[in-house]
Enzyme design. Structure first.
Site, PDB file in Angstrom:
ATOM      1  CD  GLN A 255      -7.051  -0.048 -12.462  1.00 60.27           C
ATOM      2  OE1 GLN A 255      -5.994   0.538 -12.590  1.00 60.27           O
ATOM      3  NE2 GLN A 255      -7.618  -0.214 -11.284  1.00 60.27           N
ATOM      4  N   GLY A 256      -9.936  -2.489 -15.777  1.00 57.39           N
ATOM      5  CA  GLY A 256     -10.629  -3.732 -15.440  1.00 57.39           C
ATOM      6  C   GLY A 256      -9.722  -4.678 -14.671  1.00 57.39           C
ATOM      7  CE1 TYR A 257      -5.312  -3.496 -14.484  1.00 53.59           C
ATOM      8  CE2 TYR A 257      -4.355  -2.884 -12.373  1.00 53.59           C
ATOM      9  CZ  TYR A 257      -4.272  -2.948 -13.746  1.00 53.59           C
ATOM     10  OH  TYR A 257      -3.167  -2.463 -14.376  1.00 53.59           O
ATOM     11  CB  SER A 258     -11.311  -5.034  -8.439  1.00 51.65           C
ATOM     12  OG  SER A 258     -10.210  -4.372  -7.901  1.00 51.65           O
TER      13      SER A 258
ATOM     14  CB  SER B 138     -13.609   4.831 -11.862  1.00 53.30           C
ATOM     15  OG  SER B 138     -13.225   4.397 -10.605  1.00 53.30           O
TER      16      SER B 138
ATOM     17  CD  GLU C 209      -5.016   2.988  -8.873  1.00 45.35           C
ATOM     18  OE1 GLU C 209      -4.658   1.808  -8.799  1.00 45.35           O
ATOM     19  OE2 GLU C 209      -6.199   3.350  -8.942  1.00 45.35           O
TER      20      GLU C 209
ATOM     21  CB  SER D 125      -7.188  -1.911   0.738  1.00 45.61           C
ATOM     22  OG  SER D 125      -6.482  -2.941   1.401  1.00 45.61           O
TER      23      SER D 125
END
Lengths: 359, 404
Positions: free
Chosen positions: B129-132, B164, B247, B379
């Protein structure tokens, strides 16, 4: 499968909450706190069938279960209602149903269902107590004393847990009975110390008295749940109105996060109380019923305490005063925690019920 | 309150038990933490067997290689419960299967579904997953990785972090800025990017667990075709929210809590100090019992949510508290475990394959990894904002000047 109240139960709940919203006010609570009760409120609740909730239909009640009683208790807690419920509408009918002989059930249950008698409860011998509890039964006569009987104001009878012989139902106006009223931290639920001098009693000894205690714990957990939900709701509403630094205080993260913490702890408790109550209604085939009851009581005692503190803090100084009436809920939660065994004892009993600790 | 299963659901339960009794010995070992290594042959064979039997990809249509059953949350819960109870692997659980596949089923194009869902559910294509980004964490919509259209292709430049599985993934679902002139939430697109494309560099990011779990991913002039976008240009925020919803549900699993509590009880029974098992000591027992009460509450809560979902009811606040409450409780269970392990539990020797770790290492790895779960996927502090604002209806945070 339907996890939660069914359609009928939701309708009854709405009717009860509607009645309580009309009938219980800051002023009526204040008046009851002075006099020790609101007899008219109890009569109204009897009109809705609360006294006979757990009394079988053949004896004039509605024959419902602990699940229904828990829903009612949640509504009563939400309203911080100045009324008896646990002793006279839960423990007494269940003791008769679970421990009573047929003749005893026939004699007593109709009187409970009609609201003709009101029953206080003294469970120190079964649930443990830090107060005095020295009772002995000889030839059907009860002697000794027990402190802290619940819901004793205007009670006509008391259900007294005995050290070994089950439970005793005793008329409070019988010769040899002394009732010493005690005001409680929860002014809406007065207590009494009872003493007996060879008083003839009705002994209920036909089954496991622990099951009556289990059901009582679930009902107390439900009441604390309702009271805590009311406190959180009030905190959220107050934080939306109260302005400081030019903003509603509820827009500050410190306040929002405090409320979120309370909600995250409290929201799962609803399902927990439902499940524990449902287990009581099928206790014969549910081996975890006792463990669940003890855990539900202990868990709501803990979550209730945190919500009672947190919601009061959100109200600032107003929460500490009696101007908004918030202390009625705070004290209901505070008192319920100590009744029928505090959380430490309940957790130990949960461990015993699973074979983790020795009895 | 009616907890009885219908005949159909009871039959499914019996069928699953029978399957596990017959084939359970073929299951790969069950590891914690999810997806730290690429599935091996045994895991791929097990996955194929599960899809065939209908216990993995059960509700994915047959056209996309799934089992094609009509969606039924109770069926899913029954299957998950039986596998957890038996200690048998429920199949591959990576971000591709748990997050991308439901997202494509909801908002992907027909071509994207046909191309990506079949190999993903078989475990042959692994996704990250390429988000942050370093400067876009909780404030995800401020992300800066951009994709410009040059000669009929997206050209991507930027950096992702906390990725990850990137070191063995085949593909990435990437959130980037394609419309720099639009307000920030409307300027994003969701692209499907091959990890072997020229210009991608993956660097491992050491975390406190010692397991290789996280990476930084650098993208320099990475070219992908225009049809790599899901739902369309500028719709990336909408798509990312579909993914995040899946998620958050994944992170608050009550079955995991119950399983961990069970292991914890075993640990307290086996661990002795001065010859006395910890469980015989009241202060240890009290801590275990307190956690058991909390786990029971979450377990019941999940049943309630399941029942409401089966009726098509929106659980609102009930759903919003799950990620926060569940991850914090999961971590607190590990905290009692590391306390019970005491000084003898301090030797810490993690292997790449979690299944090879010894018991103290596993508990410590969970204790540290689960802190990551409290932070990841929105978070804990962001979760509390969401609970307060969307669940309790409290006033929103004042928007910063100039923000959209």
């Amino acid at each position: 499968m339907e996890f939660g109240p069914d359609e009928n139960q939701r309708l009854f709940d709405a009717a009860l909450r509607g009645f309580l919203a009309d009938r219980v006010t800051v002023d009526s609570r204040r008046a009851a706190a002075e006099t020790g009760g609101d007899a008219a409120l109890w009569r109204g609740l009897c009109g809705l069938g609360l006294a006979g909730l757990l009394v079988p239909e053949e004896h004039g009640g509605t024959g419902l279960g602990v699940f229904d009683a828990a829903l009612a208790a949640e509504a009563l807690g939400h309203a911080a209602a100045p009324t008896p419920f646990l002793g006279t509408a839960v423990l007494a009918p269940l003791a008769l149903r679970l421990l009573g002989a047929k003749a005893q059930r026939d004699a007593w249950l109709p009187r409970l269902a009609g609201g003709e008698i009101r029953v206080a409860a003294a469970f120190g011998a079964l649930a443990g107590t830090t107060g005095r509890c020295a009772l002995r039964l000889e030839h059907g006569r009860l002697s000794g004393e027990v402190a802290g009987a619940l819901e004793a104001a205007e009670a006509t009878h008391a259900l007294v847990a005995l050290p070994r012989e089950g439970m005793a139902l005793v008329a409070l106006d019988a010769a040899g009975v002394t009732v010493r009223p005690r005001r409680s931290v929860d002014r809406l639920r007065p207590l009494a110390d009872l003493s007996f001098a060879a008083v003839p009693v009705e002994v209920l000894a036909g089954g496991d008295a622990g099951r009556v205690l289990d059901a009582g714990r679930v009902v107390l957990a439900a009441e604390t749940l309702g009271a805590a939900q009311a406190m959180l709701g009030k905190a959220v509403a107050y934080a939306g109105e109260r302005r400081q630094f030019g903003r509603a205080i509820g827009s500050f993260q410190a306040v929002k996060h405090a409320c979120a913490e309370m909600a995250a702890a409290l929201e799962p408790c609803r399902a927990f109380v439902w499940y524990a109550a449902h287990a009581q209604d099928r206790a014969e085939e549910e081996p975890e019923a006792r463990m669940l009851a003890a855990h539900a009581k202990a868990h709501l005692d803990e979550v209730g305490r945190e919500v009672a503190r947190g919601a009061t803090e959100v109200h600032g100084g107003m929460g500490f005063t009696e101007l908004l009436g918030l202390p009625f809920w705070f004290k209901r939660i505070l008192a319920n925690r100590q009744l029928l065994g505090g959380p430490e004892r309940c957790r130990e009993e949960a461990a015993i019920a699973q074979g983790i600790a020795a009895a | 309150m009616d907890l009885t299963l219908s005949d159909r659901h009871r039959a499914l339960q019996a069928e699953v038990r029978c399957f596990i009794a017959r084939h359970g010995h073929l299951s790969p070992p069950v590891g914690g933490g999810g997806g730290r290594v690429r599935p091996d042959r045994r895991a791929l064979d097990w996955q194929a067997r599960l899809i065939e039997a209908g216990y993995a990809a059960r509700f994915v249509p047959r056209a996309y290689g799934g089992h094609g059953a009509a969606p039924d949350v109770l069926e899913a819960a029954i299957i998950a419960e039986e596998f957890t109870r038996a200690g048998v692997s429920p199949g591959i659980q990576g971000q591709g299967i748990r997050m991308l596949v439901p997202t494509l089923l909801e908002v992907g194009s027909e071509e994207q579904r046909r191309r990506w869902i079949p190999p993903t559910i078989r475990g042959e294509v692994i996704w990250c997953q390429g988000y942050s980004e370093p400067e876009a964490g909780s404030d995800l919509a401020s992300l800066r990785t951009r994709a410009d259209v040059v000669d009929g292709r997206f050209v991507i430049n930027g950096q992702k972090i906390w990725t990850s599985s990137a070191h063995f993934a085949d593909m990435m679902f990437l959130l980037c800025r394609t419309e720099p002139d639009r307000p920030r939430h409307e300027g994003l697109s969701y692209l499907l990017v091959p990890m072997d494309a020229p210009g991608i560099e993956v660097r491992p990011l050491p975390t406190m667990t010692g397991h290789a779990t996280f990476n930084e991913v650098f993208l320099t002039d990475v070219r992908v075709p225009l049809d790599a976008v899901v739902l369309g240009r500028g719709k990336g925020w909408q798509v990312a929210n579909v993914t995040l919803r899946h998620e958050r549900l994944l992170l608050g699993d009550a079955a995991k809590l119950a399983h961990r509590l069970h292991r914890l009880r075993g640990l307290l029974e086996r661990t002795r100090v001065d010859g006395v098992p910890l469980i015989r000591m009241p202060h240890w027992r009290e801590r275990l019992m307190r956690l058991q009460g909390e786990v029971l509450a979450m377990k019941c809560h999940q049943m309630r949510l399941l029942s409401e979902a089966a009726r098509g009811q929106d659980s609102g606040l009930g759903l919003l508290v799950v990620k926060y409450a569940g991850t914090v409780l999961a971590w607190r269970l590990t905290a009692l475990a590391v306390d019970a392990l005491g000084d003898a539990g301090l030797p810490y020797e993690p292997h790449d394959d979690v299944a090879e770790d010894d018991e103290p290492t596993t508990w410590y790895a969970d204790h540290m990894y689960d802190l990551g779960l409290i932070i990841g996927g929105g978070s804990s502090n962001i979760q509390k904002n969401i609970i307060a604002e969307r669940g309790l209806g409290m006033p929103r945070e004042p928007r910063p000047q100039g923000g959209a």
